[in-house]
Design an enzyme around this catalytic site. Structure first.
Site, PDB file in Angstrom:
ATOM      1  N   ASP A  13       0.897  -1.078   0.118  1.00  0.00           N
ATOM      2  CA  ASP A  13       0.068   0.083  -0.041  1.00  0.00           C
ATOM      3  C   ASP A  13       0.957   1.145  -0.102  1.00  0.00           C
ATOM      4  OD1 ASP A  13      -2.399   1.493  -0.103  1.00  0.00           O
ATOM      5  OD2 ASP A  13      -3.131   0.778   1.702  1.00  0.00           O
ATOM      6  N   THR A  14       0.427   2.403  -0.295  1.00  0.00           N
ATOM      7  CA  THR A  14       1.039   3.524  -0.606  1.00  0.00           C
ATOM      8  C   THR A  14       0.087   4.824  -0.567  1.00  0.00           C
ATOM      9  OG1 THR A  14       2.079   2.349  -2.466  1.00  0.00           O
ATOM     10  CG2 THR A  14       2.170   4.692  -2.891  1.00  0.00           C
TER      11      THR A  14
END
Length: 569
Positions: free
Chosen positions: A378-379
């Site tokens: 995730d980012t």
């Protein structure tokens, strides 16, 4: 039944569309069929991030005289506090900046390198049991590049003192903030893989458990780290007390990052690369990131009349998936640190090469020989724009959500696990080597039209990103969706079980279709040989700002899959 039919027709919705399985935003008087809300429109400034408090911090900075670059740094610092499940100063950063002063796009690669003191042979020996670099613990940790990225952006374009930029995040870290819904969910999920690593529980679970939605969470250690950055600049992180603390922590806990690795770190200003897609120019950063995969997909698809195929059609989805497979086969083979290998970027994104690759697509049969990368990780992505015309497209990540789990407790952040992306295959372009940047999934995007700034956008989530970069533009250009609807529309995701460092797969991977595509389309795809698999959650998180030069306004969009917000003034 007749009465129901008449009512639906009056609302502008046909029964045939409802029966197709398409999802609509209910009870909207205006707007398109997929939009969950209206676009945000403002004249002076705009910010779109994945957490409302970060969006408000960005606007606050611009209201107080800062520009879009200052606001982007402030929002990223805030997200490192409020969304540690996706980012933080233990991770890396990439950005594309449109500078109104010189009318140019500037690319920044602020990704870190592997430890100088850990050889390929040592890494092979240490990972002998697993056969790959592990996801968690000390081995996948590479040098954090985000802080250097902030100060490079600030040095080149910033207008407000860094102490003022970081002030809101420091105050929130000390006083606390309410954890939002999706972030609380991902924090809960992070415990099992990371709670065993030193410092993780002390920072994120001070009361013995992760915060729930609405709980007030404080991070005084991160507040103190931000204060050191505000006073001592980037050297406080790479040459001062923070660097020494990271060095101590890694030595004490089996890690290989040392003071020397931090002291030697540098970011790199790079030239963004571009392709034309039906009169719009998509700009991405060159490898070690995967941005050019989006360009390769679009180049292949430009040879088809997607508008005639239709959004919810097996022809469009099949063609998109096959183009993605071809682009990702190149991604697996060629994308790596250009300081160690000669990457044929110009050839890969050329129209001539796309013409060759397009010939491999059978309109009736799914390819089985392909390479599909991971969807995990995730980012955060954020974008800002100011009254001067500056626009920032910025993406930042720890890699797998909360990173390696390795958490220097006195500093308040997790160290990234981006080194997991290295290959242990001898001779591979992305082979692990000391002092090398790993293959990267995080990519910012920018679009110009007729040489003028048009749109800053990005989509979060591992190998999802280039697929969604392409789909956003297709939704707008080929299917006529607005900025908000283009992000809310259901998405196509082609995935596979292998890493982008393995041999080419021969099973063709699988396709996940978000709710909203019809059952008829799904059946037709299976007839073509596609394997369909349900998936919840891996479709990304989109933020965007569009500049309307004719009216002198900014449009902002933030999709409903995240806790985000677009806002302006």
């Amino acid at each position: 039944m007749k009465r129901i039919t008449r009512g639906l027709c009056l609302a502008g919705i046909s029964l045939s569309l409802l029966s197709s399985g398409l999802t609509f935003a209910q009870d909207r008087i205006t707007g398109k069929q997929f939009a969950t809300r209206s676009e945000v429109i403002a004249t002076e400034a705009m910010a779109a991030t994945s957490q409302p408090l970060a969006t408000q911090v960005a606007l606050e900075v611009m209201r107080k005289g800062g520009n879009a670059i200052d606001a982007a740094i402030a929002a990223n610092a805030m997200l490192g506090l409020v969304e540690p499940t996706g980012c933080g100063i233990g991770g890396d950063l990439f950005a594309i900046v449109y500078s109104a002063e010189d009318g140019k796009l500037h690319g920044l690669n602020a990704s870190g390198r592997s430890p100088l003191g850990l050889s390929f042979e040592q890494m092979k020996q240490l990972t002998k049991e697993e056969g790959k670099i592990p996801s968690y613990g000390p081995l996948p940790v590479s040098v954090p590049g985000a802080v250097d990225g902030w100060f490079e952006l600030h040095k080149k374009f910033g207008s407000m003192p860094m102490a003022q930029i970081l002030k809101p995040s420091i105050e929130y870290a000390e006083k606390g903030f309410p954890v939002s819904e999706l972030i609380a969910y991902y924090m809960q999920r992070s415990v099992s893989a990371r709670a065993q690593y030193p410092g993780f529980q002390e920072v994120f679970m001070p009361d013995g458990e992760m915060p729930q939605k609405g709980d007030i969470f404080k991070n005084p250690a991160l507040a103190n780290t931000y204060k050191q950055l505000a006073m001592g600049g980037r050297d406080a992180f790479y040459k001062g007390k923070i660097a020494k603390e990271i060095d101590r922590y890694m030595k004490d806990n089996g890690g290989y990052i040392r003071y020397e690795d931090l002291e030697n770190h540098t970011s790199e200003w790079v030239e963004p690369v571009s392709i034309d897609y039906r009169g719009y120019t998509l700009w991405e950063l060159p490898p070690n990131g995967q941005g050019i995969a989006a360009q390769q997909i679009l180049n292949i698809l430009e040879g088809y009349d997607l508008t005639s195929m239709g959004f919810d059609s097996p022809e469009y989805i099949h063609t998109f998936v096959e183009a993605k497979k071809l682009a990702f086969a190149d991604r697996a083979k060629y994308y790596a640190d250009p300081a160690f290998s000669d990457i044929p970027v110009e050839h890969l994104i050329s129209k001539e090469y796309a013409d060759e690759r397009r010939k491999l697509i059978d309109p009736n049969k799914a390819m089985k020989r392909d390479h599909a990368g991971p969807i995990e990780g995730d980012t955060i992505y954020l974008t800002t724009a100011d009254k001067h015309g500056n626009m920032v497209s910025l993406i930042q990540s720890n890699y797998r959500g909360m990173g390696s789990g390795m958490t220097p407790e006195k500093l308040g952040f997790v160290l990234q696990n981006r080194g997991e992306m290295f290959s242990l295959q001898q001779g591979h372009l992305n082979q692990y080597e000391p002092g090398k940047r790993p293959f990267h999934t995080i990519i910012p995007a920018f679009v110009t039209k007729e040489g003028k700034p048009y749109m800053s956008y990005g989509v979060m989530g591992g190998a999802t990103q280039p697929q969604m970069h392409a789909q956003i533009l297709i939704n707008m250009i080929d299917f006529g969706m607005n900025l908000q609807e283009a992000g809310d529309a259901p998405r196509i995701l082609h995935s596979g079980s292998s890493q982008p460092t393995d041999e080419i797969m021969t099973d063709g991977g699988y396709v996940s279709l978000e709710n909203g595509f019809s059952m008829e389309t799904r059946r037709e795809l299976m007839k073509k040989g596609h394997i369909l698999r349900e998936a919840v959650g891996p479709y990304g998180g989109y933020q965007a700002i569009l500049k309307d030069l004719s009216n002198g306004v900014y449009y902002g969009a933030s999709e409903s899959r995240k806790d985000g917000q677009a806002a302006g003034y």
